[in-house]
Design a protein around this motif. Structure first.
Motif, mmCIF file in Angstrom:
data_model
loop_
_atom_site.group_PDB
_atom_site.id
_atom_site.type_symbol
_atom_site.label_atom_id
_atom_site.label_comp_id
_atom_site.label_asym_id
_atom_site.label_seq_id
_atom_site.Cartn_x
_atom_site.Cartn_y
_atom_site.Cartn_z
ATOM 1 N N TRP A 143 60.539 -1.648 37.643
ATOM 2 C CA TRP A 143 59.117 -1.840 36.712
ATOM 3 C C TRP A 143 58.061 -2.444 36.475
ATOM 4 N N ILE A 187 51.170 0.372 28.484
ATOM 5 C CA ILE A 187 52.104 1.265 28.969
ATOM 6 C C ILE A 187 53.226 1.889 28.545
ATOM 7 N N LYS A 225 54.089 -2.463 38.460
ATOM 8 C CA LYS A 225 52.846 -3.095 37.940
ATOM 9 C C LYS A 225 52.042 -4.051 38.049
ATOM 10 N N LYS A 240 49.113 -11.672 35.572
ATOM 11 C CA LYS A 240 49.089 -10.214 34.656
ATOM 12 C C LYS A 240 50.598 -10.322 33.525
#
Length: 121
Positions: free
Chosen positions: A53, A40, A57, A4
């Protein structure tokens, strides 16, 4: 292999200052193919907030233009690979360059020797 990738975005392009992005483009890769793309909106920026943060994800790679040393250290603690000094381009183009091994990174576009000390963290 699944990965990712997150890229900080401003005006549809890679944001030169990591901590000032409008949103993050996040691409899910499976066997080096993009299978999902999303934008996002991050929480309000505070120094040191984005690495945890982003890790939350599920991100394993960040491609950025500029980033301060503190942020780099925090990303490394989250086991996130960093590619800093990327060119200001559309995020999907950067991900495709990453996949095919042609991503160009160079000088960190964030210089913490000047007056905006926290702008890239």
């Amino acid at each position: 292999m699944n990965k990712k990738i997150a890229i900080p975005i401003e005006d549809g392009m890679l944001c030169a200052h990591f901590g000032h992005c409008e949103y993050f483009y996040v691409a899910d890769l499976v066997n080096n193919e993009i299978v999902k793309e999303e934008m996002i909106t991050p929480p309000e920026h505070r120094p040191g907030l984005y690495p945890a943060w982003v890790a939350g994800k599920g991100v394993s790679i960040v491609i950025a233009g500029g980033m301060g040393e503190k942020a780099k250290e925090l990303f490394r603690k989250e086991n996130i690979e960093l590619y800093v000094g990327a060119e200001r381009k559309e995020p999907k183009e950067l991900v495709l360059q990453f996949i095919n091994g042609s991503l160009i990174t160079g000088a960190n576009t964030c210089n913490h020797d000047d007056h905006h000390e926290h702008s890239c963290s």
